[in-house]
Design a protein around this motif. Structure first.
Motif, PDB file in Angstrom:
ATOM      1  N   ILE A   1      -4.271  -1.667  35.700  1.00 37.17           N
ATOM      2  CA  ILE A   1      -3.896  -1.981  37.081  1.00 37.17           C
ATOM      3  C   ILE A   1      -4.678  -3.183  37.595  1.00 37.17           C
ATOM      4  CG2 ILE A   1      -4.011  -1.158  39.468  1.00 37.17           C
ATOM      5  CD1 ILE A   1      -3.420   1.652  38.378  1.00 37.17           C
ATOM      6  N   ILE A   2      -5.987  -3.196  37.343  1.00 42.57           N
ATOM      7  CA  ILE A   2      -6.817  -4.302  37.834  1.00 42.57           C
ATOM      8  C   ILE A   2      -6.423  -5.612  37.177  1.00 42.57           C
ATOM      9  CG2 ILE A   2      -9.172  -5.200  37.971  1.00 42.57           C
ATOM     10  CD1 ILE A   2     -10.160  -2.310  38.103  1.00 42.57           C
ATOM     11  N   VAL A   3      -6.244  -5.598  35.858  1.00 46.76           N
ATOM     12  CA  VAL A   3      -5.853  -6.831  35.154  1.00 46.76           C
ATOM     13  C   VAL A   3      -4.483  -7.300  35.630  1.00 46.76           C
ATOM     14  CG1 VAL A   3      -5.438  -7.878  32.912  1.00 46.76           C
ATOM     15  CG2 VAL A   3      -7.191  -6.151  33.135  1.00 46.76           C
TER      16      VAL A   3
ATOM     17  N   ALA B   1      -5.858 -18.874  42.268  1.00 43.33           N
ATOM     18  CA  ALA B   1      -5.143 -17.816  41.545  1.00 43.33           C
ATOM     19  C   ALA B   1      -5.795 -17.537  40.196  1.00 43.33           C
ATOM     20  CB  ALA B   1      -3.677 -18.212  41.358  1.00 43.33           C
ATOM     21  N   TYR B   2      -6.153 -18.583  39.461  1.00 48.75           N
ATOM     22  CA  TYR B   2      -6.757 -18.394  38.139  1.00 48.75           C
ATOM     23  C   TYR B   2      -8.197 -17.893  38.245  1.00 48.75           C
ATOM     24  CZ  TYR B   2      -2.687 -20.523  36.006  1.00 48.75           C
ATOM     25  OH  TYR B   2      -1.406 -20.775  35.597  1.00 48.75           O
ATOM     26  N   VAL B   3      -8.904 -18.322  39.277  1.00 46.82           N
ATOM     27  CA  VAL B   3     -10.271 -17.823  39.478  1.00 46.82           C
ATOM     28  C   VAL B   3     -10.241 -16.321  39.771  1.00 46.82           C
ATOM     29  CG1 VAL B   3     -12.270 -17.893  41.009  1.00 46.82           C
ATOM     30  CG2 VAL B   3     -11.264 -20.021  40.185  1.00 46.82           C
ATOM     31  N   LEU B   4      -9.342 -15.895  40.647  1.00 44.42           N
ATOM     32  CA  LEU B   4      -9.241 -14.478  40.969  1.00 44.42           C
ATOM     33  C   LEU B   4      -8.788 -13.655  39.771  1.00 44.42           C
ATOM     34  CD1 LEU B   4      -7.672 -14.612  44.560  1.00 44.42           C
ATOM     35  CD2 LEU B   4     -10.035 -14.086  43.920  1.00 44.42           C
ATOM     36  N   ALA B   5      -7.888 -14.216  38.976  1.00 42.96           N
ATOM     37  CA  ALA B   5      -7.463 -13.519  37.756  1.00 42.96           C
ATOM     38  C   ALA B   5      -8.640 -13.353  36.795  1.00 42.96           C
ATOM     39  CB  ALA B   5      -6.329 -14.283  37.075  1.00 42.96           C
ATOM     40  N   GLY B   6      -9.468 -14.391  36.678  1.00 41.41           N
ATOM     41  CA  GLY B   6     -10.649 -14.297  35.831  1.00 41.41           C
ATOM     42  C   GLY B   6     -11.651 -13.290  36.356  1.00 41.41           C
ATOM     43  N   LEU B   7     -11.823 -13.246  37.677  1.00 37.59           N
ATOM     44  CA  LEU B   7     -12.753 -12.294  38.273  1.00 37.59           C
ATOM     45  C   LEU B   7     -12.297 -10.855  38.049  1.00 37.59           C
ATOM     46  CD1 LEU B   7     -15.161 -11.527  40.054  1.00 37.59           C
ATOM     47  CD2 LEU B   7     -13.708 -11.924  42.060  1.00 37.59           C
ATOM     48  N   LEU B   8     -11.010 -10.582  38.268  1.00 42.84           N
ATOM     49  CA  LEU B   8     -10.506  -9.221  38.083  1.00 42.84           C
ATOM     50  C   LEU B   8     -10.571  -8.799  36.615  1.00 42.84           C
ATOM     51  CD1 LEU B   8      -7.473  -9.252  40.553  1.00 42.84           C
ATOM     52  CD2 LEU B   8      -9.676  -8.127  40.837  1.00 42.84           C
ATOM     53  N   ALA B   9     -10.299  -9.728  35.704  1.00 43.39           N
ATOM     54  CA  ALA B   9     -10.449  -9.415  34.285  1.00 43.39           C
ATOM     55  C   ALA B   9     -11.910  -9.140  33.947  1.00 43.39           C
ATOM     56  CB  ALA B   9      -9.913 -10.570  33.430  1.00 43.39           C
TER      57      ALA B   9
ATOM     58  N   VAL C   1     -11.809   4.498  39.152  1.00 43.67           N
ATOM     59  CA  VAL C   1     -10.729   4.845  40.082  1.00 43.67           C
ATOM     60  C   VAL C   1     -11.044   4.335  41.482  1.00 43.67           C
ATOM     61  CG1 VAL C   1      -9.486   6.742  41.182  1.00 43.67           C
ATOM     62  CG2 VAL C   1     -10.015   6.857  38.737  1.00 43.67           C
ATOM     63  N   LEU C   2     -12.273   4.532  41.939  1.00 44.00           N
ATOM     64  CA  LEU C   2     -12.663   4.076  43.271  1.00 44.00           C
ATOM     65  C   LEU C   2     -12.597   2.562  43.376  1.00 44.00           C
ATOM     66  CD1 LEU C   2     -13.762   4.719  46.081  1.00 44.00           C
ATOM     67  CD2 LEU C   2     -16.080   4.631  45.112  1.00 44.00           C
ATOM     68  N   ILE C   3     -13.111   1.869  42.367  1.00 41.31           N
ATOM     69  CA  ILE C   3     -13.081   0.403  42.367  1.00 41.31           C
ATOM     70  C   ILE C   3     -11.642  -0.103  42.361  1.00 41.31           C
ATOM     71  CG2 ILE C   3     -13.637  -1.649  40.997  1.00 41.31           C
ATOM     72  CD1 ILE C   3     -16.206  -0.198  40.134  1.00 41.31           C
ATOM     73  N   THR C   4     -10.770   0.552  41.601  1.00 40.23           N
ATOM     74  CA  THR C   4      -9.364   0.156  41.562  1.00 40.23           C
ATOM     75  C   THR C   4      -8.711   0.292  42.922  1.00 40.23           C
ATOM     76  OG1 THR C   4      -9.181   0.822  39.239  1.00 40.23           O
ATOM     77  CG2 THR C   4      -7.136   0.572  40.461  1.00 40.23           C
ATOM     78  N   LEU C   5      -8.975   1.396  43.613  1.00 37.20           N
ATOM     79  CA  LEU C   5      -8.412   1.597  44.947  1.00 37.20           C
ATOM     80  C   LEU C   5      -8.891   0.523  45.926  1.00 37.20           C
ATOM     81  CD1 LEU C   5      -8.676   5.491  45.308  1.00 37.20           C
ATOM     82  CD2 LEU C   5      -6.611   4.131  44.943  1.00 37.20           C
ATOM     83  N   VAL C   6     -10.187   0.213  45.862  1.00 37.64           N
ATOM     84  CA  VAL C   6     -10.734  -0.817  46.751  1.00 37.64           C
ATOM     85  C   VAL C   6     -10.091  -2.175  46.464  1.00 37.64           C
ATOM     86  CG1 VAL C   6     -12.820  -2.099  47.362  1.00 37.64           C
ATOM     87  CG2 VAL C   6     -12.921   0.389  47.098  1.00 37.64           C
ATOM     88  N   LEU C   7      -9.984  -2.530  45.190  1.00 37.89           N
ATOM     89  CA  LEU C   7      -9.393  -3.814  44.821  1.00 37.89           C
ATOM     90  C   LEU C   7      -7.918  -3.881  45.187  1.00 37.89           C
ATOM     91  CD1 LEU C   7     -11.079  -4.476  41.350  1.00 37.89           C
ATOM     92  CD2 LEU C   7     -11.542  -5.621  43.528  1.00 37.89           C
ATOM     93  N   PHE C   8      -7.223  -2.753  45.045  1.00 36.94           N
ATOM     94  CA  PHE C   8      -5.806  -2.722  45.441  1.00 36.94           C
ATOM     95  C   PHE C   8      -5.661  -3.034  46.929  1.00 36.94           C
ATOM     96  CE2 PHE C   8      -2.264  -0.363  47.309  1.00 36.94           C
ATOM     97  CZ  PHE C   8      -1.198  -0.900  46.605  1.00 36.94           C
ATOM     98  N   VAL C   9      -6.496  -2.416  47.746  1.00 38.49           N
ATOM     99  CA  VAL C   9      -6.445  -2.672  49.190  1.00 38.49           C
ATOM    100  C   VAL C   9      -6.767  -4.139  49.484  1.00 38.49           C
ATOM    101  CG1 VAL C   9      -7.499  -2.130  51.410  1.00 38.49           C
ATOM    102  CG2 VAL C   9      -6.974  -0.287  49.804  1.00 38.49           C
ATOM    103  N   VAL C  10      -7.771  -4.680  48.795  1.00 40.66           N
ATOM    104  CA  VAL C  10      -8.163  -6.077  49.013  1.00 40.66           C
ATOM    105  C   VAL C  10      -7.011  -7.022  48.663  1.00 40.66           C
ATOM    106  CG1 VAL C  10      -9.685  -7.918  48.213  1.00 40.66           C
ATOM    107  CG2 VAL C  10     -10.628  -5.665  48.716  1.00 40.66           C
ATOM    108  N   ILE C  11      -6.382  -6.812  47.501  1.00 42.68           N
ATOM    109  CA  ILE C  11      -5.277  -7.684  47.083  1.00 42.68           C
ATOM    110  C   ILE C  11      -4.080  -7.514  48.007  1.00 42.68           C
ATOM    111  CG2 ILE C  11      -3.685  -8.247  45.211  1.00 42.68           C
ATOM    112  CD1 ILE C  11      -6.566  -9.093  44.717  1.00 42.68           C
ATOM    113  N   TRP C  12      -3.812  -6.283  48.447  1.00 41.03           N
ATOM    114  CA  TRP C  12      -2.693  -6.058  49.367  1.00 41.03           C
ATOM    115  C   TRP C  12      -2.930  -6.807  50.673  1.00 41.03           C
ATOM    116  CZ3 TRP C  12      -1.726  -4.334  54.240  1.00 41.03           C
ATOM    117  CH2 TRP C  12      -0.398  -4.013  54.543  1.00 41.03           C
TER     118      TRP C  12
END
Length: 341
Positions: free
Chosen positions: A67-69, A239-247, A192-203
């Protein structure tokens, strides 16, 4: 004069309205709800363990990485780009984090917390730097995203293998694995917690900020976005920086879960992230996609893989199934674009 049967006059409008409704639902929702429903029903019927609490918990935990990637990959695809290097970034960040942590602990064995903090920061920074290299190549040097990230992917694998001499890096402290892998925060594991936080941030980023709307504008029409005063180079770079950070986040979490770092640890996530985006309705032509659907796409791939593992489908057959699903999703994406226009 022959008069048609009264019921024949009703059949055509009913059939037409049903097909029109199906078409409208397909254009708005895509093929994912159908695939997800069929998959859940099939495995629930054929494997009693599939709907068990333990298995569902395992699916949730394993799906967090993808999900994060996939969310990072989505940001790139929204700009009509592609990042093939995210899988290599995961392995590279794991190697950097593990190697740095072991060296710090070797020099300062009593400073476990400091070693963990510095090594995690170093790993995340490594991912950001790789994303920045991709972003500079695509936004400033105008290199094709496919070729730029392909070159980065190949180079990162070589660098990671050189750093490890082709061997896994082990000896990760239990404190690190507990903190980012198996501990409990608010009743949830850290991934799971980190994924939820990141999902909210990206949304929030995509739906409530100007920069998020610019991602869609750049992908929909680059030249029109430039004429509108949007800094398209900055949006592509970001976009590429954020993709690298999430990876990189996945690289740290994956290291905490497995307890070892290898150069090829993240390879499966590269293509799976693209598949999750496409299945979730993100157009490869840019400008179309919702992070909610990407999350569901990643869950679908994890559920499909988990179900095939439970019914003991051979690994090569699983690859065939995943490839067929991806092709079906690409065809569906083309149909949606055609019917939308």
């Amino acid at each position: 004069m022959i008069h048609p049967h009264p019921e024949s006059n009703l059949a055509a409008p009913v059939a037409f309205s049903a097909s029109a409704l199906a078409k409208r639902l397909f254009v708005s929702l895509g093929i994912l709800p159908l695939l997800l429903t069929l998959t859940l029903v099939y495995f629930a019927v054929n494997e009693p363990r599939f709907l068990s609490l333990d298995n569902l918990s395992n699916v949730m935990r394993v799906s967090t990485f993808l999900i994060i990637v996939a969310m990072g990959q989505m940001l790139v695809i929204l700009t009509a780009g592609l990042d093939l290097s995210v899988g290599s970034i995961i392995g590279f960040v794991g190697v950097v984090t593990a190697s740095l942590m072991l060296r710090l602990l070797d020099s300062y064995p009593e400073a476990v917390g400091l070693a963990i903090g510095l090594s995690v920061a170093g790993g995340l920074l490594a991912g950001v730097l790789v994303g920045a290299v991709n972003g500079i190549g695509v936004s400033l040097l105008k290199v094709s995203p496919f070729m730029m990230t392909l070159g980065t992917m190949t180079s990162l694998v070589g660098i990671s293998l050189s750093l490890t001499s082709g061997l896994p890096v082990t000896g990760i402290p239990d404190e690190f694995m507990q903190l980012f892998g198996y501990g409990r925060v608010l009743g949830m594991t850290p991934p799971v917690l980190i994924t939820l936080v990141l999902f909210v941030v990206i949304w929030v980023l995509l739906n409530r900020t100007t920069s998020g709307r610019y991602f869609y504008a750049v992908g929909a029409n680059l030249w029109a976005a430039q004429l509108s005063g949007i800094s398209t180079r900055w949006q592509l770079f970001l976009a590429y920086v954020l993709a690298g950070l999430l990876a990189a986040v996945v690289g740290v979490l994956f290291l905490a879960r497995t307890g070892s770092a290898e150069a090829l640890n993240g390879q499966p996530f590269g293509l799976q992230a693209i598949a999750a985006c496409v299945i979730g309705g993100v157009s490869l032509f840019g400008g179309i996609g919702k992070v909610r659907d990407v999350l569901l796409g990643a869950l679908f791939i994890t559920i499909l893989t988990n179900g095939m593992d439970l019914i003991r489908v051979e690994s090569y057959v699983q690859q065939i199934v995943l490839g067929a699903v991806l092709i079906l999703s690409l065809v569906a994406d083309q149909l949606r674009l055609r019917w939308t226009c």
